[in-house]
Design a protein around this motif. Sequence first.
Motif, PDB file in Angstrom:
ATOM      1  N   VAL A  71       0.863  -1.175   0.000  1.00  0.00           N
ATOM      2  CA  VAL A  71       0.000   0.000   0.000  1.00  0.00           C
ATOM      3  C   VAL A  71       0.904   1.231   0.000  1.00  0.00           C
ATOM      4  O   VAL A  71       1.802   1.346   0.840  1.00  0.00           O
ATOM      5  N   GLU A  72       0.678   2.118  -0.957  1.00  0.00           N
ATOM      6  CA  GLU A  72       1.450   3.360  -1.044  1.00  0.00           C
ATOM      7  C   GLU A  72       0.601   4.514  -0.516  1.00  0.00           C
ATOM      8  O   GLU A  72      -0.593   4.611  -0.812  1.00  0.00           O
ATOM      9  N   PHE A  73       1.236   5.397   0.264  1.00  0.00           N
ATOM     10  CA  PHE A  73       0.524   6.491   0.930  1.00  0.00           C
ATOM     11  C   PHE A  73       1.037   7.833   0.409  1.00  0.00           C
ATOM     12  O   PHE A  73       2.257   8.025   0.267  1.00  0.00           O
ATOM     13  N   MET A  74       0.108   8.747   0.140  1.00  0.00           N
ATOM     14  CA  MET A  74       0.473  10.084  -0.318  1.00  0.00           C
ATOM     15  C   MET A  74      -0.338  11.131   0.428  1.00  0.00           C
ATOM     16  O   MET A  74      -1.519  10.919   0.716  1.00  0.00           O
ATOM     17  N   VAL A  75       0.303  12.259   0.725  1.00  0.00           N
ATOM     18  CA  VAL A  75      -0.375  13.414   1.315  1.00  0.00           C
ATOM     19  C   VAL A  75      -0.119  14.603   0.404  1.00  0.00           C
ATOM     20  O   VAL A  75       1.039  14.934   0.120  1.00  0.00           O
ATOM     21  N   PRO A  86      -0.249  -5.952   6.979  1.00  0.00           N
ATOM     22  CA  PRO A  86      -1.121  -5.314   7.977  1.00  0.00           C
ATOM     23  C   PRO A  86      -0.392  -5.153   9.306  1.00  0.00           C
ATOM     24  O   PRO A  86       0.466  -5.971   9.629  1.00  0.00           O
ATOM     25  N   PRO A  87      -0.743  -4.130  10.105  1.00  0.00           N
ATOM     26  CA  PRO A  87      -1.666  -3.053   9.759  1.00  0.00           C
ATOM     27  C   PRO A  87      -1.044  -2.117   8.735  1.00  0.00           C
ATOM     28  O   PRO A  87       0.132  -1.756   8.851  1.00  0.00           O
ATOM     29  N   PHE A  88      -1.824  -1.732   7.716  1.00  0.00           N
ATOM     30  CA  PHE A  88      -1.311  -0.869   6.665  1.00  0.00           C
ATOM     31  C   PHE A  88      -1.363   0.570   7.159  1.00  0.00           C
ATOM     32  O   PHE A  88      -2.404   1.235   7.084  1.00  0.00           O
ATOM     33  N   ARG A  89      -0.240   1.042   7.669  1.00  0.00           N
ATOM     34  CA  ARG A  89      -0.205   2.406   8.209  1.00  0.00           C
ATOM     35  C   ARG A  89       1.195   2.981   8.088  1.00  0.00           C
ATOM     36  O   ARG A  89       2.200   2.252   8.081  1.00  0.00           O
ATOM     37  N   VAL A  90       1.280   4.293   8.013  1.00  0.00           N
ATOM     38  CA  VAL A  90       2.537   5.031   8.088  1.00  0.00           C
ATOM     39  C   VAL A  90       2.290   6.243   8.970  1.00  0.00           C
ATOM     40  O   VAL A  90       1.144   6.609   9.242  1.00  0.00           O
ATOM     41  N   THR A  91       3.367   6.873   9.416  1.00  0.00           N
ATOM     42  CA  THR A  91       3.250   8.128  10.150  1.00  0.00           C
ATOM     43  C   THR A  91       3.860   9.225   9.295  1.00  0.00           C
ATOM     44  O   THR A  91       4.981   9.091   8.808  1.00  0.00           O
ATOM     45  N   ALA A  92       3.113  10.295   9.093  1.00  0.00           N
ATOM     46  CA  ALA A  92       3.546  11.376   8.212  1.00  0.00           C
ATOM     47  C   ALA A  92       3.582  12.695   8.969  1.00  0.00           C
ATOM     48  O   ALA A  92       2.758  12.941   9.849  1.00  0.00           O
ATOM     49  N   GLN A  93       4.539  13.539   8.625  1.00  0.00           N
ATOM     50  CA  GLN A  93       4.627  14.896   9.169  1.00  0.00           C
ATOM     51  C   GLN A  93       3.982  15.831   8.158  1.00  0.00           C
ATOM     52  O   GLN A  93       4.505  16.041   7.064  1.00  0.00           O
ATOM     53  N   VAL A  94       2.808  16.383   8.485  1.00  0.00           N
ATOM     54  CA  VAL A  94       2.068  17.190   7.519  1.00  0.00           C
ATOM     55  C   VAL A  94       2.213  18.688   7.746  1.00  0.00           C
ATOM     56  O   VAL A  94       1.687  19.485   6.971  1.00  0.00           O
ATOM     57  N   GLY A  95       2.907  19.083   8.824  1.00  0.00           N
ATOM     58  CA  GLY A  95       3.100  20.501   9.085  1.00  0.00           C
ATOM     59  C   GLY A  95       2.045  21.085  10.001  1.00  0.00           C
ATOM     60  O   GLY A  95       1.049  20.440  10.325  1.00  0.00           O
ATOM     61  N   GLU A  96       2.256  22.324  10.404  1.00  0.00           N
ATOM     62  CA  GLU A  96       1.379  22.970  11.380  1.00  0.00           C
ATOM     63  C   GLU A  96       0.422  23.987  10.755  1.00  0.00           C
ATOM     64  O   GLU A  96      -0.349  24.626  11.464  1.00  0.00           O
ATOM     65  N   ASP A  97       0.464  24.148   9.421  1.00  0.00           N
ATOM     66  CA  ASP A  97      -0.425  25.122   8.783  1.00  0.00           C
ATOM     67  C   ASP A  97      -1.883  24.658   8.854  1.00  0.00           C
ATOM     68  O   ASP A  97      -2.181  23.467   8.675  1.00  0.00           O
ATOM     69  N   ASN A  98      -2.766  25.601   9.077  1.00  0.00           N
ATOM     70  CA  ASN A  98      -4.201  25.317   9.169  1.00  0.00           C
ATOM     71  C   ASN A  98      -4.784  25.332   7.756  1.00  0.00           C
ATOM     72  O   ASN A  98      -5.364  26.324   7.304  1.00  0.00           O
ATOM     73  N   VAL A  99      -4.624  24.214   7.012  1.00  0.00           N
ATOM     74  CA  VAL A  99      -5.020  24.159   5.611  1.00  0.00           C
ATOM     75  C   VAL A  99      -5.753  22.852   5.308  1.00  0.00           C
ATOM     76  O   VAL A  99      -5.701  21.894   6.083  1.00  0.00           O
ATOM     77  N   GLN A 100      -6.421  22.831   4.150  1.00  0.00           N
ATOM     78  CA  GLN A 100      -7.024  21.600   3.650  1.00  0.00           C
ATOM     79  C   GLN A 100      -5.914  20.651   3.194  1.00  0.00           C
ATOM     80  O   GLN A 100      -4.907  21.075   2.623  1.00  0.00           O
ATOM     81  N   ARG A 101      -6.116  19.332   3.434  1.00  0.00           N
ATOM     82  CA  ARG A 101      -5.111  18.347   3.026  1.00  0.00           C
ATOM     83  C   ARG A 101      -5.791  17.157   2.363  1.00  0.00           C
ATOM     84  O   ARG A 101      -6.895  16.764   2.752  1.00  0.00           O
ATOM     85  N   GLU A 102      -5.098  16.595   1.377  1.00  0.00           N
ATOM     86  CA  GLU A 102      -5.615  15.421   0.682  1.00  0.00           C
ATOM     87  C   GLU A 102      -4.779  14.194   1.039  1.00  0.00           C
ATOM     88  O   GLU A 102      -3.556  14.188   0.870  1.00  0.00           O
ATOM     89  N   LEU A 119      -9.205  10.920   0.805  1.00  0.00           N
ATOM     90  CA  LEU A 119      -9.940  11.632   1.849  1.00  0.00           C
ATOM     91  C   LEU A 119      -9.390  13.040   1.951  1.00  0.00           C
ATOM     92  O   LEU A 119      -8.174  13.247   1.865  1.00  0.00           O
ATOM     93  N   ILE A 120     -10.267  14.012   2.102  1.00  0.00           N
ATOM     94  CA  ILE A 120      -9.851  15.402   2.243  1.00  0.00           C
ATOM     95  C   ILE A 120     -10.224  15.894   3.632  1.00  0.00           C
ATOM     96  O   ILE A 120     -11.379  15.771   4.058  1.00  0.00           O
TER      97      ILE A 120
END
Length: 404
Positions: A71-75, A86-102, A119-120
């Motif tokens: 399973v490949e994960f993208m943000v 399984p479990p199919f999971r990763v931990t990502a650093q998405v930043g602290e900005d208050n924005v919409q993310r995909e 998911l948005i």
Amino acid sequence: MSRRTARIARVAAALSAMPLLVASLAAAQGTRINPASNLNVRIISPQADQAVFGQVVFEVNVAGADPVDRVEFMVDGTAVGVARRPPFRVTAQVGEDNVQREFRAVAYAKGGAWASAKLITLPIRIDDKMNVRLQQLYVTVLRGRDRALDLDAPNFHIFDEGQEQKIVTFGRGELPLTAVLLLDSSESMRGELLEAAERGASAFIAAMKPLDEAMVALFSDRLLRITPFVQEPEPLRQALTGIEARGGTAVNDYLYMALDLLESRQGRRVVVLLSDGSDVNSVLSMTEVLRKARHSQALIYWIQLEGGEKHHSYTTSWRGHLANDKEYKLLQEAVEESGGRIQPVNRVAEIEPVFRGVMQELREQYALGYYPSNLKGDGSWHKIKVKADDFAVKVRTTQGYLDF
């Protein structure tokens, strides 16, 4: 109504409208399936009704008859990791900005078929500028002696100074951490006790994940050895070798140092202290350490030597026995207030399993985030209480924070 009250009311209204805003994006969220695929992908974490900041657990469930290759994960279109089992999971650093993310995940079957899910997440909408600060709580939940990891965000209720708060971020499980392993290496630790402490710290280091970081500090009445914060285990393991136990004990001074170093780090911050807690040589008082602990908001775990037996009063050149008794009680208070815990050790053989147990507990915590609705910026202490719908569980987290 004052301007400040009006602003808070507008923010509260925006937050309450979040589910409607999420619903309006429903068409932009969903699953795509290759016609030849028998896979179905569903995003479990994060959830669409949460604002997302910092380090985030990105997890999916994959169902279907086809064996999964990966399973490949993208943000926001950027690859953040791959999971192959399984479990199919990763931990990502998405930043602290208050924005919409995909968030997008693509599952590939061994035969080449694929399916994806998107998911948005939406930002917190604030109609006017005001001083808002995300308060992040790391929560341990016990059902009997076992930790419970089957709760979801709606099962929790956060009370800040008695007022219930809206949970805006939620995570559980493999959350990255930054740790200071603070090991008493004074004269009383000579021989097998120090060797056991080194083995325990090594076990903790061995259980670190790629996004974790740690430093090692060995102390007595002076700093005997210290490393920088690193993600690689080898420099940490090397720091644990070749130390000769010597000198007195200055728990206060070096616990303060550890908390001060953690204050500038991001995410979940942890001190693992191994000592009997009997301070002989510190210049700083535990009152100063407690104040620093409240600023840093780090979890403190105290592996308490001498089996947690009743503290024996003693006199030092700095303090009389009554003052030393107070110092010891304040150390206990700092640990409990932080949301960590005191783990008594009765035998040398227990030290290594206790270190492993602390790491396992950290791996099985929830992360709850909220914007306090009643900040004043006056330096006051805000009491926090977290409750769960399940009355069979016990919840432990930090007891409060300073309002600055």
